[in-house]
Design an enzyme around this catalytic site. Structure first.
Site, PDB file in Angstrom:
ATOM      1  N   LYS A  83       0.858  -1.276  -0.025  1.00 28.21           N
ATOM      2  CA  LYS A  83      -0.046   0.100   0.254  1.00 28.21           C
ATOM      3  C   LYS A  83       0.852   1.058   0.011  1.00 28.21           C
ATOM      4  CE  LYS A  83      -4.294   0.653   2.600  1.00 28.21           C
ATOM      5  NZ  LYS A  83      -4.564   0.666   3.880  1.00 28.21           N
TER       6      LYS A  83
HETATM    7  C1  E4P Z   1      -8.372   1.197   4.274  1.00 34.60           C
HETATM    8  O1  E4P Z   1      -7.424   0.769   3.550  1.00 34.60           O
HETATM    9  C2  E4P Z   1      -8.014   2.478   5.280  1.00 34.60           C
HETATM   10  O2  E4P Z   1      -6.704   2.638   5.474  1.00 34.60           O
HETATM   11  C3  E4P Z   1      -9.078   2.571   6.195  1.00 34.60           C
HETATM   12  O3  E4P Z   1     -10.400   2.211   5.390  1.00 34.60           O
HETATM   13  C4  E4P Z   1      -9.611   4.057   6.576  1.00 34.60           C
HETATM   14  O4  E4P Z   1     -10.482   4.096   7.345  1.00 34.60           O
HETATM   15  P1  E4P Z   1     -10.693   5.384   8.216  1.00 34.60           P
HETATM   16  O5  E4P Z   1     -10.979   6.702   7.661  1.00 34.60           O
HETATM   17  O6  E4P Z   1     -11.818   5.032   8.955  1.00 34.60           O
HETATM   18  O7  E4P Z   1      -9.495   5.670   9.200  1.00 34.60           O
END
Ligand code: E4P
Length: 217
Positions: A83
């Site tokens: 990522k």
């Molecule tokens: C997933 O890949 C993201 O990092 C995550 O969904 C972020 O979610 P949040 O905005 O609730 O922290």
């Protein structure tokens, strides 16, 4: 629509995976920090449980270090998706890793323009953040819809991975729009089972079970 679970909590991943609800896992530095575990160790453990893509996020900001981190993360298991953030350095890293045949999830996407660049850079997944846009009184679901239209117009193969999901309603809306994947915390996935009329209906049935003394076992 595939379901990824957005957590680094092993017990929760196991429970949902055993039910067939998990097609993959997403983590980020905040979720790793919350788990209190070493990133390499916990990511390996997750990859041993789940056969689908497991996203593990780089922590550097420059492309060279991101690339080195990405290559190290990719060695954990074959199902790692590295990522990277949607920055210019992240896009460079995405292109290099994708050229090496490594899955890449480009995260922190907040606009259709960003999603176009990620697709051009060969991203396997683009992660538009719905909840964080909603927090600013913008409509995160509109972004999913725009990206779906653009990717379909030009045949981009990058998968739309709807992220930052805060409610069960987001899940069905993403499915209606045609997101390829939605990643959600375990509590949101479980909340999809809830309906007030189910609770009310069951209470009525249980009252009649009691009244009639119905027994099966
Ligand atoms: C997933 O890949 C993201 O990092 C995550 O969904 C972020 O979610 P949040 O905005 O609730 O922290």
């Amino acid at each position: 629509m595939k379901f990824f679970v957005d957590t680094a909590e092993i017990d929760q991943i196991k429970e949902l995976n055993d039910l067939g609800m998990v097609d993959g896992v997403t983590t980020n530095p905040s979720l790793i920090a919350k788990s209190g575990r070493d990133i390499l160790e916990v990511t390996k453990e997750i990859c041993d449980i789940v056969s689908g893509p497991v996203s593990a996020e780089v922590v550097a900001l420059d492309a060279d270090t991101m690339l080195a981190e990405g290559r190290k993360l990719a060695k954990i298991a074959d199902n790692i998706a590295v990522k990277v953030p949607l920055t210019w350095a992240g896009l460079k890293t995405c292109k290099a890793l994708s050229d090496d045949g490594i899955m890449v999830n480009v995260t922190l996407c907040f606009s259709a323009n960003q999603a176009i660049l990620a697709a051009k850079a060969g991203a396997t997944f683009i992660s538009p953040f719905i909840g964080r846009l909603d927090d600013l009184n913008m409509d995160g679901l509109d972004l999913i819809e725009d990206i779906r239209t653009i990717y379909d117009n030009y045949g981009f193969e990058t998968n739309i991975l709807a992220a930052s999901i805060r409610s069960a309603n987001h899940m069905s809306e993403c499915a209606k729009i045609g997101a390829d994947v939605a990643t959600a915390p375990p509590a949101v996935i479980k909340a999809m089972a809830n309906h007030v009329l189910t609770d009310k209906g069951l209470a009525g049935f249980m009252a009649d079970v009691e009244k009639a003394g119905i027994k099966i076992l």
